[in-house]
Design an enzyme around this catalytic site. Structure first.
Site, PDB file in Angstrom:
ATOM      1  N   ALA A 277       0.834  -1.203   0.000  1.00 53.98           N
ATOM      2  CA  ALA A 277       0.000   0.000   0.000  1.00 53.98           C
ATOM      3  C   ALA A 277       0.875   1.262   0.000  1.00 53.98           C
ATOM      4  O   ALA A 277       1.971   1.253   0.564  1.00 53.98           O
ATOM      5  CB  ALA A 277      -0.913  -0.008   1.219  1.00 53.98           C
ATOM      6  N   GLY A 280       1.295   2.028  -5.685  1.00 55.67           N
ATOM      7  CA  GLY A 280       1.921   2.500  -6.919  1.00 55.67           C
ATOM      8  C   GLY A 280       2.732   1.431  -7.613  1.00 55.67           C
ATOM      9  O   GLY A 280       2.640   1.241  -8.833  1.00 55.67           O
ATOM     10  N   ASP A 322       1.835 -10.032   7.792  1.00 55.65           N
ATOM     11  CA  ASP A 322       3.094  -9.432   8.208  1.00 55.65           C
ATOM     12  C   ASP A 322       4.189  -9.856   7.232  1.00 55.65           C
ATOM     13  O   ASP A 322       4.483 -11.047   7.095  1.00 55.65           O
ATOM     14  CB  ASP A 322       3.418  -9.907   9.628  1.00 55.65           C
ATOM     15  CG  ASP A 322       4.702  -9.312  10.174  1.00 55.65           C
ATOM     16  OD1 ASP A 322       5.387  -8.573   9.447  1.00 55.65           O
ATOM     17  OD2 ASP A 322       5.029  -9.607  11.336  1.00 55.65           O
ATOM     18  N   ASP A 338       9.565  -2.994  -0.642  1.00 57.75           N
ATOM     19  CA  ASP A 338       9.725  -1.566  -0.332  1.00 57.75           C
ATOM     20  C   ASP A 338       9.510  -1.450   1.170  1.00 57.75           C
ATOM     21  O   ASP A 338       8.387  -1.327   1.649  1.00 57.75           O
ATOM     22  CB  ASP A 338       8.704  -0.742  -1.112  1.00 57.75           C
ATOM     23  CG  ASP A 338       8.898   0.753  -0.928  1.00 57.75           C
ATOM     24  OD1 ASP A 338       9.766   1.151  -0.129  1.00 57.75           O
ATOM     25  OD2 ASP A 338       8.166   1.533  -1.572  1.00 57.75           O
ATOM     26  N   CYS A 391      12.820   4.504   0.797  1.00 58.99           N
ATOM     27  CA  CYS A 391      12.850   5.930   0.451  1.00 58.99           C
ATOM     28  C   CYS A 391      13.620   6.691   1.524  1.00 58.99           C
ATOM     29  O   CYS A 391      13.218   7.775   1.949  1.00 58.99           O
ATOM     30  CB  CYS A 391      11.441   6.483   0.286  1.00 58.99           C
ATOM     31  SG  CYS A 391      10.346   6.229   1.701  1.00 58.99           S
TER      32      CYS A 391
END
Length: 464
Positions: A277, A280, A322, A338, A391
């Site tokens: 979530a 993208g 998880d 990610d 990120c």
């Protein structure tokens, strides 16, 4: 005296037929622009005082707000400017105070920060910025006795504020000392300063399109970046832009769009997007023809992902689980992780990170990333690919994480990312062949179209 036998009639006050009490006068209408400033101050206070994320309070404050979309955008702009420029704002305001403010002050300090931001950075006419800040103070039960102080301070900011900022190092002043020191150690003084300068700018709006980027760049009034993303000259209401309703594109920073592309041609292949979530990367993989399993721990976030996929007319299998422990009993051709991180590469979009993150957060997050990475490795089929990304600008969440993983997992090897792949510039690659974008990368001759999120990504292959 009344005549004998005649009753005395006493006069009674007029009562309303409904409640039997005198009607209260209607409240005076709020001055124009006050509701916007009050919304901005509530956002600022929620982040700086109550320690909530800006996205969280925006959803609560503005989604159900009676404000018009343009006013909502202004409230967010004021709040974001304060969060981004707090160091400079306090450097101007604090010397003007003759004595410290009391502990019980309501939202006095956020009001002053918002007023100063409007005067110094948002070109708000002084009479509006000062007058509305004074009105806000009078409407705040705990701050109302400071209306004259607010008036005096902001008038002084009007006269002397710009001069007070001359010669200051804004890039260094607005970044927490612990974070700036980390960037200097990781990247050197010059690069650290460039990063700090870049994160002070509002990020451009990037979108990923399903196809025909040149066509959509023209329709949306933007440009096609070397990576294939489309960058818009202006944003406005996202849901009012061409192509939104038909699901032709989705909002995604140009750097965030790169990791999914490092998996290569995924058409017909099984791919799991861990920590998926808001979706993208899931959308990228699904649009490329992959058979996607999207994993996330939060049911609420999966709900938003479901809505996004429905708008985009894309399909994926959604799993609430998880990522550090999920075991479906089979492997996948490719895995994209990610991982949760400090997100210091996204300060341009999320300036609240400057005030909510602490250096101590790194230890717990790095440990979580390590566990997720080990579990992700278990899901990769022989000769399959694993892309790990964050990120974050912090080495512990990027290159050092991968080095530790490879040291304990000899069943994987690094697959170097090459310049030109997916439009990747040589400047965005490390000597080890890993992706390392920085906020000042992707420069344009138009400052508002420059920059990208700070991202790290490494591509690994399971030995056959």
């Amino acid at each position: 005296m009344p005549p004998p036998g005649e009753k005395v009639r006493r006069k009674t006050p007029h009562r309303t037929p409904q409640h039997g009490k005198p009607r209260k006068p209607e409240p005076a209408p709020l001055p124009p622009g006050l509701a916007v400033r009050e919304a901005a101050v509530r956002l600022i206070a929620a982040v700086l005082i109550e320690h909530h994320s800006l996205d969280e309070v925006l959803a609560k404050e503005l989604t159900s707000s009676p404000l018009e979309p343009r006013d909502r955008a202004l409230a967010r702009l004021i709040a974001a400017t304060v969060l981004r420029r707090r160091g400079e704002l306090e450097a101007v305001l604090t010397p003007f105070l003759e004595k410290p403010l009391p502990a019980r002050q309501g939202n006095l300090w956020p009001i002053l920060l918002a007023g100063t931001a409007q005067l110094l950075f948002l070109d708000t006419p002084p009479h509006a910025a000062v007058g509305l800040a004074v009105e806000q103070t009078r409407h705040d039960r705990r701050a109302r006795n400071f209306d004259r102080l607010v008036n005096a301070l902001l008038r002084r900011v009007t006269r002397e504020g710009a001069a007070a900022l001359e010669g200051v190092d804004a890039a260094k002043l607005n970044i927490p000392a612990w974070l700036y020191a980390r960037w200097e150690r990781a990247y050197g003084p010059e690069t650290a300063h460039r990063i700090a300068q870049a994160v002070l700018a509002e990020a451009a709006l990037d979108v990923t399109v399903k196809s025909e980027p040149e066509l959509w760049a023209e329709r949306l009034g933007g440009i096609v970046l070397p990576t294939g993303s489309v960058r818009l000259h202006s944003s406005g209401r996202i849901d009012a832009l061409p192509g939104f309703e038909e699901g032709a594109w989705w909002v995604q920073d140009a750097a965030a769009a790169l990791p999914a592309r490092l998996l290569g041609d995924v058409a017909g292949r099984t791919v799991v997007d861990m920590c998926a979530a808001p979706g993208g990367k899931t959308a990228e993989l699904a649009a490329a023809g992959a058979k996607v399993t999207a994993l996330d721990l939060s049911a609420a976030r999966l709900g938003r992902l479901t809505q996004n996929l429905a708008r985009l007319k894309l399909e994926a299998t959604l799993v609430e689980a998880d990522a550090a422990a999920w075991n479906p009993g089979h492997t996948f051709d490719a895995v994209l992780l990610d991982a949760p991180c400090t997100a210091t590469g996204t300060i341009r979009r999320h300036p609240d990170i400057l005030h909510l993150k602490r250096e101590g957060d790194l230890v717990a997050l790095a440990e979580l990333q390590s566990r997720m990475l080990d579990n992700a490795a278990n899901l990769v089929a022989p000769a399959g690919l694993l892309v790990y990304c964050t990120c974050s600008l912090e080495p512990e969440e990027g290159a050092e994480q991968i080095a530790r993983f490879l040291a304990r997992n000899d069943g994987f090897e690094r697959v170097a990312i090459e310049a030109g792949e997916s439009g990747i510039s040589p400047d965005w690659l490390t000597q080890a062949g890993e992706l390392r974008t920085l906020p000042f990368h992707l420069q344009s001759d138009q400052p508002q179209l420059s920059g990208m999120d700070g991202f790290f990504a490494a591509r690994l292959r399971r030995r056959g």
